[in-house]
Design a protein around this motif. Structure first.
Motif, PDB file in Angstrom:
ATOM      1  N   UNK A  91       9.284  10.620  32.196  1.00  0.00           N
ATOM      2  CA  UNK A  91       9.511   9.089  32.371  1.00  0.00           C
ATOM      3  C   UNK A  91      10.950   8.850  31.662  1.00  0.00           C
ATOM      4  N   UNK A  92      11.919   8.212  32.698  1.00  0.00           N
ATOM      5  CA  UNK A  92      13.140   7.960  32.101  1.00  0.00           C
ATOM      6  C   UNK A  92      13.276   6.841  30.986  1.00  0.00           C
ATOM      7  N   UNK A  93      12.229   6.243  30.739  1.00  0.00           N
ATOM      8  CA  UNK A  93      12.292   5.049  29.912  1.00  0.00           C
ATOM      9  C   UNK A  93      11.508   5.372  28.690  1.00  0.00           C
ATOM     10  N   UNK A  94      10.351   5.817  28.680  1.00  0.00           N
ATOM     11  CA  UNK A  94       9.901   6.406  27.223  1.00  0.00           C
ATOM     12  C   UNK A  94       9.793   7.887  26.896  1.00  0.00           C
ATOM     13  N   UNK A  95      10.185   8.641  27.889  1.00  0.00           N
ATOM     14  CA  UNK A  95      10.274   9.969  27.744  1.00  0.00           C
ATOM     15  C   UNK A  95       9.061  10.884  27.694  1.00  0.00           C
ATOM     16  N   UNK A  96       7.850  10.235  28.176  1.00  0.00           N
ATOM     17  CA  UNK A  96       6.626  10.921  28.243  1.00  0.00           C
ATOM     18  C   UNK A  96       6.722  11.816  29.361  1.00  0.00           C
ATOM     19  N   UNK A  97       6.082  13.026  29.319  1.00  0.00           N
ATOM     20  CA  UNK A  97       6.552  14.201  30.276  1.00  0.00           C
ATOM     21  C   UNK A  97       4.935  14.265  30.866  1.00  0.00           C
ATOM     22  N   UNK A  98       5.066  14.296  32.355  1.00  0.00           N
ATOM     23  CA  UNK A  98       3.866  14.518  33.059  1.00  0.00           C
ATOM     24  C   UNK A  98       4.070  15.913  33.632  1.00  0.00           C
ATOM     25  N   UNK A  99       3.012  16.940  33.344  1.00  0.00           N
ATOM     26  CA  UNK A  99       3.304  18.261  33.922  1.00  0.00           C
ATOM     27  C   UNK A  99       1.933  18.957  34.175  1.00  0.00           C
ATOM     28  N   UNK A 100       0.859  18.518  32.998  1.00  0.00           N
ATOM     29  CA  UNK A 100      -0.419  19.243  33.339  1.00  0.00           C
ATOM     30  C   UNK A 100      -1.291  18.432  34.204  1.00  0.00           C
ATOM     31  N   UNK A 101      -2.553  19.218  34.946  1.00  0.00           N
ATOM     32  CA  UNK A 101      -3.378  18.324  35.719  1.00  0.00           C
ATOM     33  C   UNK A 101      -3.929  17.269  34.889  1.00  0.00           C
ATOM     34  N   UNK A 102      -4.204  17.387  33.423  1.00  0.00           N
ATOM     35  CA  UNK A 102      -4.681  16.083  32.875  1.00  0.00           C
ATOM     36  C   UNK A 102      -3.710  14.893  33.056  1.00  0.00           C
TER      37      UNK A 102
END
Length: 206
Positions: free
Chosen positions: A181-192
């Motif tokens: 996420x370019x705003x908060x920096x959270x990374x989405x990468x796992x199935x969860x």
């Protein structure tokens, strides 16, 4: 006032506007895969005679442009990107030695990780963006693959320490397995992560 070196928009002091900075990041991420496809498509050029076999009349021309074979290949792309890495490091850390040799994937990843500084401080940013785009276009002219369009996945559902939901738009290129996420920096990468993103999307207003 500084203008984007790609489109001329006001950037508030940066060398690229947000849109073109994001495009550059996406191209750097995609380039290694694209040139792996190029390697699958192109027959390596050889110096010996009669390298191409044809059922047509004697003396057929190669079905591939041999100039293209010389210019559009992984080695050429790796050389170009590595020279950019060397120059960025020279400007940012002038007292450091040159970076060691690396492959296209490693150099693209390094430049991508330094992109925030590059867009803010590196005078060659516009030329870097143009050359990376040219490498992409050259590769796509071989693989016949149109430039992928970002897919909008929804809005970021990560929460801050106070429990507030981020809400920034999350998008990714086809096949991209990791999105930050370019705003908060959270990374989405796992199935969860992807299931959480899907599950907690706000409902459409009735």
């Amino acid at each position: 006032m500084t203008e984007c070196e790609t489109c001329g928009a006001d950037t508030g002091g940066r060398y690229l506007c947000e849109r073109h900075a994001v495009q550059l990041a996406a191209r750097l991420a995609d380039l290694p895969t694209l040139y792996a496809e190029v390697a699958e498509c192109l027959v390596p050029r050889r110096s010996g005679p009669a390298e191409f076999v044809s059922a047509g009349p004697a003396g057929p021309r190669s079905p591939l442009d041999e100039t293209v074979l010389d210019e559009v290949n992984t080695a050429r792309a790796a050389e170009v990107i590595h020279l950019w890495r060397v120059d960025v490091q020279r400007v940012r850390w002038p007292h450091h030695g040159a970076p060691p040799p690396a492959d296209l994937t490693a150099d693209c990843r390094w430049i991508g990780m330094e992109l925030e500084w590059i867009v803010q401080h590196y005078p060659g940013t516009g030329d870097l963006a143009r050359e990376v785009r040219e490498l992409e276009l050259q590769a796509r002219s071989i693989v016949g693959d149109p430039a992928p369009r970002p897919q909008r996945l929804g809005t970021c559902v990560a929460r801050d320490e106070d429990g507030a939901i981020c809400g920034a738009v999350i998008s990714r290129l086809p096949g991209q397995a990791r999105v930050k996420c370019r705003w908060c920096g959270y990374v989405y990468e796992t199935e969860r992560d992807w299931l959480m993103l899907l599950h907690f999307q706000p409902s459409e207003a009735a």
